[in-house]
Design a protein around this motif. Sequence first.
Motif: not given
Length: 776
Positions: A561, A564-565, A567, A593-594, A597, A603
């Motif tokens: 995750i 991905h967030l 990048e 935060e992960v 999400t 997302l």
Amino acid sequence: MGKMGMGQSVPRTEDPRLLTGRGRYVSDTTLVDLAFGYTVRSPHAHAHILSIDTAAAKAAPGVLAVYTYADVVAQGLGRTGTHFPPRTRPDGSPDYDRPHPGLVGDTVRCIGDPVAFVVAESINQAKHAAELVTIAYEPLPTVVATARATDPASPQIWADFPDNISNISDIGDKAAVDAAFSAASQVISERFFINRIAPNPIETRGCVGAYSVEDNRFTLYGDTQTPHFTRRQLAESVFQIPETQMQVVCRDIGGAFGLKEGHYPEVRLCLMAARDLGRPVKWVAERSESFLADDHARDQITEAELALDENGAFLGIRLKTTCNMGAYISGFSSMIPTFSNLGSLAGVYTTPAIHVEVACVFTNTQPTGPYRGAGRPEAIYVLERLIDIAAFETGIDRVELRRRNIIPAEAMPYQTGLMFKYDCGEFEQNLELALSAADVENFKTRRVEAAANGKLRGLGIANMIEHSGGGFAEQAEIRFDPSGSVKLLVGTKDQGQSHETMYTIMLSDMLGLDSDDIMVIDDDTDQISFGSGTIGSRSAMIGGAALRGAADRIIAKGLSIAAHLLETAETDLEFDNGMFKVSGTDKAIDLKEVAKTAFMPRLLPPEIEPGLIEKAVYFPEVASYPNGCHVCEVEIDQDTGRVRIVSYVAVDDVGTVINQLTLDGQIHGGIAQGAGQALMENIHHDPETGQLISGSFLDYAMPRADDFCSFDISSNPVPSQTNPLGIKGAGEAGTTGALAAVCNAVNHALSPLGVRHLEMPLTAERVWRCIKGHSN
């Protein structure tokens, strides 16, 4: 409280709730339409039941039901039992257990045997009605002493056990031991009696049984150390229903020490009555009732021999142990002290050959079961007393004799002469650290000073080692919620050891989470799918290893995750202290935060499943071996025989330390329990009638704070190689070392009088009589 790290001294997070009266114990459990149960118990230790008349009791005010053995049979209740470990009678038959039926209908076999169960609107009404139950008995001869159980003149407890022997077993290389004794220059022999004691947790046993007609389902609110095992035992063995129809809820437990399990009669009786009456039923033991209703512990006689060569090297050990099982064997736990820790007889020494024979016998006493240590303190006591007696008879200094035979660190891994293979340990260093902390070098000066004041002074040494953490798998599940906070569900069960704090420290350390974001849940089999409970110092080691596995899976999914967030590729990320960081940059995102999400599917890329929930099950293929050295110094008043502990040093290796503060507390409590048995605790039955003489705290001496000095506790941790966290277990270390250390100290104090061995409990009266008997 912020983030926590392994090894810190962290105050118990449970304490504010518990110390302000917000604990949730069995006695605090109140359900709508609650009824109360009370047990009618036999006043005889052995008697035939001729008749039971419950008519007057059933007609008493507020009474809802009075149950007897006939009702247990009519409702189809089965019995708990054990065929593990596999054992045989002397004739080779494998059928060796005799589980309790719940209520007795033909012959009572111990004082306090449950005969009837009264349920009423209030506990006082139930007690009043219980007095109206009329039972005619035909008293029978009794046998309560372990040494007399197999005497042909003693009465039979069970008709199909003519010699009162439940089962026999042996372990070790008998031929090698016989050869060692044939080659020995000296053989030391002694008979040891390890007295019977009562566990006496601060919270007595209790339960509330409930039944839902709509769901066709039981709920037990109890105090069991093993909720999932209890669920299975009750569902499969007692009620013969699927486990899905049995829920076990265990909230706070005020101590257990091996006592609290699901095989007791009152548990099934409350559940049976709840189904029968359509109302929840509560039973809580009063303190005096606990002495009759609870399993006792220890009660063994061991004939022990140690073979030495001309230089004092240990060549072999030979033991014959008789274990008093009481009147019933109702579950696997009853057998644990008889076999699980026999390997501790090897101690920390190089003895190459050991052989042990064990006979388990029935008597007219309460059943025995596990109690803090469950075989470990008994084994170390026998071994360390043998070594001191060997020093007494050979003239070799006690410390030197131990040094000559101790396993060196460089010999690890080390296969002992009986069962255990140690992966690591610094036994020599434990000994030297303890001797230094106890100022053994100047003991003789203190002994002379004590003598000038009319006191006898003694110093006891005990090297201890135990087996912990093996045998059963454990589960841990980490459930993040959409806010980023966490529920941790574990299959172990806290009974006062501070698991909430322990697991919070572990998870905070592993995932870098704020401790305020973590909730630990261990109290409901409906929420936790699997678990093996808390026995044998296993929770930190096995539960912690399962938690490590679940945390690693959280990190692995979190990496996907986070990549991905941020990048970036997963290979460019590292996880440290709760943060996913892109290597070589300042780009980062924290786990919280992960987690948030993870619950926002839009997302996430399609290949990542929403949510952040992971679990792991860990099975220990090998156990760990906590070890240490305890040194106790005592002073004896020759006029009264009173023993006073003036110094106590313990150096323990429990592997990786999670919380030094609670570790010290575990060791403190264990020492108190070991010393309590050594000096004062003792269950005593009248040898003729089987009546329990020490059936209250007026007659059964419990250790108090003023019986102890301040303890000097330190750690010499050598991380275990047998589990991912390097933990060895700590819950029973104090007791395992204390029993031998205290008894060695008292016997050493008496040795100038010519005393070779004085058996526990080393009460003031027993010590005084010994002094007078050896004074000229």
